[in-house]
Design a protein around this motif. Structure first.
Motif, short mmCIF file in Angstrom:
data_model
loop_
_atom_site.label_atom_id
_atom_site.label_comp_id
_atom_site.label_asym_id
_atom_site.label_seq_id
_atom_site.Cartn_x
_atom_site.Cartn_y
_atom_site.Cartn_z
N TYR A 137 0.87 -1.18 0.00
CA TYR A 137 0.00 0.00 0.00
C TYR A 137 0.90 1.22 0.00
CZ TYR A 137 -2.93 3.73 1.89
OH TYR A 137 -3.58 4.93 2.10
N VAL A 138 0.64 2.14 -0.94
CA VAL A 138 1.48 3.34 -1.10
C VAL A 138 0.59 4.57 -1.09
CG1 VAL A 138 3.17 4.52 -2.56
CG2 VAL A 138 3.07 2.00 -2.55
N GLU A 139 0.98 5.60 -0.31
CA GLU A 139 0.26 6.87 -0.37
C GLU A 139 1.27 8.01 -0.32
OE1 GLU A 139 -2.24 6.64 3.23
OE2 GLU A 139 -0.99 8.22 4.09
N TYR A 140 0.87 9.11 -0.96
CA TYR A 140 1.76 10.27 -0.99
C TYR A 140 0.89 11.52 -0.97
CZ TYR A 140 6.25 12.49 -1.67
OH TYR A 140 7.42 13.20 -1.48
N TRP A 168 0.60 10.85 -10.53
CA TRP A 168 -0.36 10.82 -9.43
C TRP A 168 -0.88 12.22 -9.12
CZ3 TRP A 168 3.03 7.65 -5.48
CH2 TRP A 168 3.05 6.30 -5.87
N THR A 169 -2.15 12.29 -8.76
CA THR A 169 -2.71 13.55 -8.26
C THR A 169 -2.36 13.69 -6.78
OG1 THR A 169 -4.78 12.48 -7.62
CG2 THR A 169 -4.67 13.41 -9.84
N GLN A 170 -2.70 14.82 -6.22
CA GLN A 170 -2.48 15.05 -4.79
C GLN A 170 -3.31 14.06 -3.97
OE1 GLN A 170 -2.72 19.15 -3.82
NE2 GLN A 170 -2.75 18.84 -1.60
N GLU A 171 -2.76 13.67 -2.80
CA GLU A 171 -3.43 12.74 -1.90
C GLU A 171 -3.79 11.43 -2.60
OE1 GLU A 171 -3.64 13.26 1.23
OE2 GLU A 171 -3.06 15.38 1.27
#
Length: 329
Positions: free
Chosen positions: A57-60, A114-117
């Motif tokens: 799982y990856v989030e930025y 990728w978009t924000q969040e």
């Protein structure tokens, strides 16, 4: 929110280089670059390796670019959890978002903006493991490498069912009391997920796996006829012919009807009847029985064989066998 694989944190960091290194350890050669400084917001990676998968799982927190060069021995499945992304080169840029993901085939490159969040799941599957599962499903070796269509649509079945099963699997992975802690159980569940994925996402063996009938060429039908006519020792059936020709049973049936105005079953039956007739015409009644000849050519219901034989040749098989007996016997 409850993040997937919450019990398996691998990285929490504001450093893009650390994020890149963490992702490279999971998916192979990659490049990760934010479009602006993170300004105190941290990216996050959770991951776990199992016998058959690597799941992450990856989030930025801010918009970023992510490029992956998928190794030749791996498939990568990318599933957005939050936000949106654009995937691909200049000519083709499919969007991935919730309920819409993508598959990266071995030896190819995925470029993502990728978009924000943004947050996503990554599932890495060894190519050999997945191709072995497909080979077992088909009952034969694969003549060509497995290749998937790129875009995944989880809004519709059957892909939705696979996505639901994957979510349940990830939830169980997060539970240390889950039966997935037992190796044989985990392997069985993962084999099931691979089987379901192979029956959910289109690929170059889709026709054979699902039985969907495509038009087959006259060349394929000629090859089927050659195999039936020249390989008597193989005792072919319609399913065995379809497997060797790399088509579904339904496609083969449709091809026979289109090119020969018959079915493969009918053609096989007629060839076997012809062979049985030839054997009965040359056999000695004191040495061979009708039942033996029938079984030799794949007819195991004697009454049905006798009726079909009479319809085809206008006499009972026993009469054909006795015809060799001359007047002085």
């Amino acid at each position: 929110m409850d993040r997937p694989l919450g019990n398996y944190p691998l990285l929490v960091s504001e450093d893009p280089d650390e994020m890149e290194a963490s992702l490279a350890g999971l998916v192979g050669d990659c490049r990760f670059r934010p479009h602006s400084p993170p300004e105190g917001a941290a990216g996050r990676v959770h991951a776990r390796r199992t016998k058959n998968f690597t799941v992450a799982y990856v989030e930025y927190p801010i918009a970023a670019g992510f490029r992956v060069e998928c190794p030749r021995r791996r498939f990568l499945i990318a599933i957005p959890v939050a936000g949106r992304a654009t995937v691909g080169g200049a000519r083709r840029k499919p969007h991935i978002r919730e309920r819409r993901g993508c598959v990266v085939n071995p030896g190819t490159t995925m470029e993502v903006r990728w978009t924000q969040e943004f947050a996503q799941l990554l599932v890495v599957v060894d190519r050999g493991v997945l191709e072995t599962r497909l080979s077992a499903m088909l009952g034969r070796a694969l003549p060509q490498p497995l290749r998937f269509e790129e875009v995944l649509n989880f809004a519709r079945q059957p892909a939705k069912g696979w996505h639901d099963a994957l979510s349940a699997y990830l939830g169980s992975l997060d539970d240390t009391d889950s039966a997935l802690e037992i190796d044989v159980v985990a392997d069985s569940v993962e084999q099931g997920l691979m089987t379901t994925f192979l029956a959910s996402q289109q690929h170059n063996y889709w026709d054979v796996v699902t039985g969907e009938a495509k038009l087959v060429s006259s060349r394929t039908i000629r090859e089927a006829i050659r195999m039936i006519d020249e390989q008597e020792h193989r005792n072919h059936s319609v399913p065995s012919l379809a497997r060797e020709l790399g088509v579904s049973v339904r496609a083969l049936e449709k091809g026979f009807r289109r090119h020969l105005a018959t079915t493969p079953n009918a053609y096989l039956r007629d060839v076997r009847l012809q062979r049985a007739h030839a054997d009965l015409s040359s056999a000695e009644p004191d040495v061979v029985t009708v039942a033996q000849v029938a079984q030799r050519h794949g007819f195991f219901h004697f009454g049905r064989f006798a009726a079909t034989y009479r319809d085809r040749f206008g006499e009972a098989p026993s009469h054909t066998l006795r015809r060799l007996i001359g007047p002085f016997h």
